[in-house]
Each structure stands twice: as C-alpha cells, then as structure tokens.
Scaffold this active site. Structure first.
Site, short mmCIF file in Angstrom:
data_model
loop_
_atom_site.label_atom_id
_atom_site.label_comp_id
_atom_site.label_asym_id
_atom_site.label_seq_id
_atom_site.Cartn_x
_atom_site.Cartn_y
_atom_site.Cartn_z
N GLY A 99 -5.36 -1.54 -4.18
CA GLY A 99 -5.41 -0.28 -3.46
C GLY A 99 -6.46 0.71 -3.92
O GLY A 99 -7.04 1.44 -3.10
N THR A 150 -4.65 -4.72 2.88
CA THR A 150 -3.84 -5.15 1.74
C THR A 150 -4.77 -5.56 0.62
O THR A 150 -5.87 -6.06 0.87
CB THR A 150 -2.92 -6.34 2.11
N GLY A 151 -4.35 -5.31 -0.60
CA GLY A 151 -5.20 -5.67 -1.73
C GLY A 151 -5.12 -4.63 -2.83
O GLY A 151 -4.18 -3.83 -2.88
N GLY A 188 -0.77 3.75 -3.94
CA GLY A 188 -1.91 2.92 -3.53
C GLY A 188 -2.51 3.37 -2.21
O GLY A 188 -2.34 4.52 -1.79
N ASP A 189 -3.21 2.47 -1.57
CA ASP A 189 -3.91 2.80 -0.32
C ASP A 189 -2.99 2.75 0.90
O ASP A 189 -3.29 3.38 1.92
CB ASP A 189 -5.05 1.80 -0.10
N THR A 225 2.17 -7.02 0.39
CA THR A 225 2.26 -5.87 1.29
C THR A 225 2.35 -6.39 2.73
O THR A 225 1.85 -7.47 3.02
CB THR A 225 0.97 -5.03 1.12
N ARG A 256 2.08 6.07 -9.60
CA ARG A 256 0.88 5.56 -8.92
C ARG A 256 1.14 5.33 -7.41
O ARG A 256 2.14 4.77 -7.01
CB ARG A 256 0.46 4.25 -9.57
N1 ASP Z 1 -2.58 -2.31 -1.31
C1 ASP Z 1 -1.33 -2.26 -1.99
C2 ASP Z 1 -1.41 -1.22 -3.06
O1 ASP Z 1 -2.45 -1.10 -3.72
C3 ASP Z 1 -0.94 -3.56 -2.63
C4 ASP Z 1 -1.20 -4.79 -1.81
O2 ASP Z 1 -1.62 -4.72 -0.68
O3 ASP Z 1 -0.96 -5.88 -2.32
O4 ASP Z 1 -0.45 -0.55 -3.30
#
Ligand code: ASP
Length: 337
Positions: free
Chosen positions: A255, A252-253, A231-232, A201, A229
């Site tokens: 979500g 990022t991570g 995400g955040d 991301t 789906r």
């Molecule tokens: N946060 C993003 C999501 O969950 C993915 C990511 O940051 O790697 O969609």
C-alpha cells in the site's frame, strides 16, 4: 476511336458515384455509445502476492476458484437485471468480505498486536462521490460502511471509533472484534498464508448497462502492521478510483507504494490527459514506475468502453471477470490467461 472516350469517362464517374454512396451508407454514427461496448462488465480481485503453484496446494486453489466464481455470480445477478455498477461492486465486495479465504472482513490478517483492523472504500464514477472507513474493528462489512459514509455523511473518510459509531447509527451490522478471526479454520489458513506471503485484499470494478462505472476495495491491510497503519485501500485515488470519463480502478499490493504514486488516479489521469489506453497505462504504472521503486502489487480496471485489465507485477493475483455473453473466467497464477 475518338468517340469512345466520353463513354469510358461516364462509366468511370458512375462507378465512382456508386462506390461513394455505398460507403456513406455504411458510415458509423459519430455519437452514442461505442458500438463495441459490452452491455456490462465486472472484474474482481482477491489480492496479489507471491502466489505460486508450489505455495498454493491444488485443494486450496480449488476453493479460491470456487469463491471467486461465486462472487462473479453475485455481481451477474445485479448487472444483468439492470442494477447499478455501484450496487454490484458493493455486493461483490461484501461477499468476499464474508468469505474467510480473503484478507478482508472475516479472515483478515492480524496486526502486530494480534487484532484485525479493516480498511475499505467505494467510489461512484457517475457522481464522483466516494466514501471510506479506516482502522475499524467491529463493522461486519466495511465496504457498506464506506458506502454509508459516501451517501449519508458530509465526509469522505472516517476512521476508528468514530467510523464505528457512525456505522452503528446508520444501522449497519456490528460484530465483536473476534468475529473477523476464525479460530480453528483460520489457524491453518494463516500458516499457509504466511508461507506464501499472500495478502488477499479484495476489490471489484463494474460497468453497468447505463454506462456508469464504480469501484470498491476492502482489506485487512498488511500482516503485522502496527501503530494504526492505514494502507492504500481506503485512500481514494490510491487504492480506489472511478470516473465515468475514464475508468474504474481497484488496487492491491504494498500500500505505501500505491499511496505515494496515487496509482488508481494515475491510471485515470493518464487516460484523461494523455489519451493512454487502459492496458498500456496499467502496464506502465505496474511494470515500469512501481517496479523501479520496488513496489509490488496489481490492479483491476474497466474503462468507459468496457475494455478491462487485470495486471500485476507479482507472481499471482486472485482475479476474475464476467461478460454479458455469460463468459466468466477466474484465475490465480501469472501464467493463466
Ligand atoms: N494494499 C493493501 C494494503 O497495503 C494490502 C494488499 O492489497 O495486499 O493495506
């Protein structure tokens, strides 16, 4: 002997008065910008994940460093000439969306159905306004669509076909869904990415010369996601938040954890209500709260005084910063400081 006392007392009093005057002159004014606040700051990320030197060959790492560095140059041009934090974060994220190395815009990961579905958001710390798009498949630069939602609609988040119809009406560049996957080159990247569980991301936070903060985040989401789906990243308060009172944040991570914990807003709230410094707040959220729950990821943030943080509880995060002195630094692995 007795006669000397008044003279000694006079000397002591005079010395004291001179010292007090000298200190008063030095006193820093209580209003105005913090004397140490840099003119502007830009911090970027290109995703956090299980990124190690073993999983990322040197040649690939070199490409990432180069693209992150160029992204900082894009932001530098805007911030150094007095442009807004909002313009800077949009331009930087657009650049990273166009770069196939990252999981945003071109080069986004595939859903379980083999499609690319994109999410993005942006927030202006000066006005408190925000915009987001979710699950879009034909908008070339989702971050610009998010900005259009913020500035040209009465809403904060638009999803799917509606968001695409809106973007088209706004005159944004539209592409065929196949644009986001890069057939030849992407295959090799994809294999490497799968091996290292890279998510990629992208995000940017900036403080401009006027002291305004802004944040933006854009993503293809999680690999193999299904059932629409989201995400955040497009959720204001989870993946993105900005307020001139506190800080600008892009996450990022994984979500789901960032949504459940309203991570971006949590960092701002800790500053606003508990007076927690930026770095401490980020540390507590990532290394205590999320860690206890098993949530992996990272965040970048700048506070209103120009302090910034790039923290993560994974092995690596593509990241970099730019300071007005011209100092830039781009990093990938956890041991780079
Ligand atoms: N946060 C993003 C999501 O969950 C993915 C990511 O940051 O790697 O969609």
């Amino acid at each position: 002997m007795k006669k000397r006392y008044p003279v000694i007392i006079m000397v002591i009093l005079l010395t004291g008065a001179v010292l007090v005057m000298a200190n008063l002159r030095k006193k820093i004014p209580v209003s105005g910008p913090a004397p140490t606040r840099p003119e502007y700051v830009l911090v970027i990320h290109g995703g956090a994940g299980n990124i190690t030197r073993e999983s990322l060959p040197d040649s690939m790492a070199a490409e990432y460093y180069r693209e992150l560095q160029t992204a900082l140059v894009v932001g530098h041009r805007i911030l150094d000439t007095g442009g807004t934090a909002l313009d800077a974060v949009e331009a930087v994220v657009r650049f990273l969306e166009d770069c196939p190395l990252f999981n945003a815009g071109k080069g986004a990961v595939f859903t379980a159905e083999g499609k690319n579905e994109l999410d993005a958001s942006i927030m202006d710390g000066a006005t408190g306004l925000a915009g987001a798009v979710a699950g879009v498949t034909t908008i070339k630069n989702p971050v610009s669509a998010a900005r259009a939602v913020m500035e040209k609609s009465l809403h904060v988040m638009l999803a799917g076909r509606g968001a695409e119809a809106f973007a088209r009406q706004m005159g944004l560049e539209m592409v065929a869904p196949e644009y986001f996957s890069t057939p030849d080159r992407y295959q090799s990247w994809k294999e490497a990415r799968e091996k290292m569980d890279k998510k990629g991301t992208v995000g940017a936070v900036a403080l401009d010369k006027k002291g305004n903060l802004a944040a933006a985040t854009s993503t293809g989401g999680m690999m193999m996601k299904q059932w629409g789906r989201i995400g955040d990243s497009p959720v204001i308060g989870a993946g993105t938040f900005a307020s001139n009172r506190t800080c600008a944040v892009s996450c990022t991570g994984h979500g789901e954890y960032f949504i459940r914990n309203a991570v971006a807003y949590d960092l701002s709230a800790r500053m606003q209500y508990a007076g927690t410094p930026l770095r401490k707040g980020a540390h507590e959220i990532l290394h205590v709260k999320l860690k206890e729950q098993g949530g992996t990821g990272g965040l970048i943030a700048i506070d209103k005084n120009g302090n910034f943080v790039m923290d993560f509880n994974t092995t690596g995060m593509f990241r970099g910063y730019l300071l007005p002195s011209g100092e830039t630094k781009v990093m990938i692995f956890g041991d780079e400081k």
